[in-house]
Scaffold this active site. Structure first.
Site, mmCIF file in Angstrom:
data_model
loop_
_atom_site.group_PDB
_atom_site.id
_atom_site.type_symbol
_atom_site.label_atom_id
_atom_site.label_comp_id
_atom_site.label_asym_id
_atom_site.label_seq_id
_atom_site.Cartn_x
_atom_site.Cartn_y
_atom_site.Cartn_z
ATOM 1 N N SER A 57 -69.900 34.183 78.710
ATOM 2 C CA SER A 57 -68.864 34.667 77.804
ATOM 3 C C SER A 57 -69.387 35.812 76.958
ATOM 4 O O SER A 57 -70.320 35.646 76.169
ATOM 5 C CB SER A 57 -68.390 33.536 76.891
ATOM 6 N N HIS A 80 -66.849 36.402 81.711
ATOM 7 C CA HIS A 80 -65.795 35.668 81.007
ATOM 8 C C HIS A 80 -65.409 36.437 79.741
ATOM 9 O O HIS A 80 -66.233 36.672 78.859
ATOM 10 C CB HIS A 80 -66.315 34.273 80.652
ATOM 11 N N ASP A 120 -62.969 36.570 76.468
ATOM 12 C CA ASP A 120 -62.179 35.701 75.591
ATOM 13 C C ASP A 120 -61.284 36.508 74.666
ATOM 14 O O ASP A 120 -61.773 37.161 73.739
ATOM 15 C CB ASP A 120 -63.124 34.861 74.728
ATOM 16 N N MET A 165 -58.411 36.487 71.789
ATOM 17 C CA MET A 165 -57.835 35.616 70.746
ATOM 18 C C MET A 165 -56.878 36.415 69.880
ATOM 19 O O MET A 165 -57.142 37.593 69.596
ATOM 20 C CB MET A 165 -58.948 35.051 69.866
ATOM 21 N N HIS A 198 -59.766 34.998 79.814
ATOM 22 C CA HIS A 198 -59.286 33.768 79.167
ATOM 23 C C HIS A 198 -58.434 34.169 77.972
ATOM 24 O O HIS A 198 -58.955 34.618 76.954
ATOM 25 C CB HIS A 198 -60.511 32.934 78.737
ATOM 26 N N MET A 226 -56.436 33.319 74.932
ATOM 27 C CA MET A 226 -56.123 32.311 73.898
ATOM 28 C C MET A 226 -55.085 32.923 72.977
ATOM 29 O O MET A 226 -55.335 33.212 71.795
ATOM 30 C CB MET A 226 -57.411 31.946 73.141
ATOM 31 N N MET A 267 -61.190 23.056 78.321
ATOM 32 C CA MET A 267 -61.917 23.417 77.098
ATOM 33 C C MET A 267 -62.717 22.202 76.661
ATOM 34 O O MET A 267 -62.157 21.119 76.471
ATOM 35 C CB MET A 267 -60.944 23.798 75.976
ATOM 36 N N ASP A 297 -65.378 25.237 79.727
ATOM 37 C CA ASP A 297 -65.665 26.273 78.728
ATOM 38 C C ASP A 297 -65.896 25.642 77.354
ATOM 39 O O ASP A 297 -65.001 25.003 76.807
ATOM 40 C CB ASP A 297 -64.471 27.237 78.687
#
Ligand code: DX5
Ligand code: ZN
Length: 215
Positions: free
Chosen positions: A7, A32, A34, A36, A65, A67, A136, A174
């Site tokens: 990540s 990966h 992330d 958000m 990913h 979120m 998760m 993850d």
């Protein structure tokens, strides 16, 4: 043997290109990323301009990913990055089946992510449509959190559910993954391990990636 998706949330954002090149040279399988939004999770990370800058240098498939609420709004943007995997949260999609089909229509692997409290059973009816399920093993929003031990048994349950439905979906996990928790997850059926702090805080990140792959 597991695939490893480090990540970039734990990378040095002042030296992103350096860290991307380090991963290019490593044995890692995916990158990966992330995303958000400060709404679905209580934090904000980075968005498309920063991911495009990373994608420009990355020489491995991108595992995105999201979120965020309403992730279906960004399928075209994720595709434009050249992403291989698009992970959306079950909890963020009212019409999950439709979102999955739209991701696949763009030629990306469709992944559904479950928060720690969401039972795997909610995927029973769409298991065979999925390319990947990500569990998760921390509450999403931050790197460096403590692994939730009951997620090992959840991984086992997910493996059974996928087999029962003849689903070929990969199992990705993850959050809080390191050599110890990673070993338990691989034994339980995990195919892909996401690791942020375990990789980037290691004295030798490339060696850590090899250790995680060989679990
Ligand atoms: C958490 C993110 C994870 C995180 C993992 O919300 O989805 O990908 O970066 O970090 P570690 O491996 O440090 O738990
Ligand atoms: Zn993640």
């Amino acid at each position: 043997m597991a695939m490893v998706s480090p990540s970039l949330l734990s990378a040095d954002f002042g030296n992103l290109q350096r860290d991307v090149e380090m991963l290019n040279e490593s044995e890692c399988d995916w990158f990966h990323l992330d995303v958000m939004d400060g709404v679905f999770v209580p934090n904000i990370s980075f968005g498309f301009p920063v991911m495009a800058a990373m994608a420009k240098h990355a020489r491995k498939p991108l595992d995105v990913h999201l979120m965020i609420v309403q992730p279906e709004k960004f399928i075209k943007e994720v595709k434009a990055l050249g992403a291989a995997v698009m992970n959306v949260h079950y909890e963020a999609c009212i019409h999950l089946h439709r979102v999955i089909q739209a991701i696949k229509d763009e030629g990306m692997m469709a992944g559904v992510t479950l928060n720690p409290h969401t039972p795997v059973d909610v995927l029973e009816e769409i298991a065979s449509d999925l390319d990947l399920v990500m569990l998760m093993s921390v509450n999403p929003g931050f790197g460096g959190q403590k692994f939730i031990p009951s997620m090992v048994e959840k991984t086992r349950k997910l493996k059974q559910l996928l087999e029962r439905n003849n689903s070929k979906a990969l199992i990705e996990v993850d959050g809080g993954v390191n050599r110890e928790t990673g070993r338990l997850l691989v034994e339980a059926g995990a195919d892909v391990l996401v690791a942020g702090s375990a990789v980037f805080n290691a004295a030798d990140p490339k060696a850590e990636i090899i250790a995680l792959r060989n679990l």
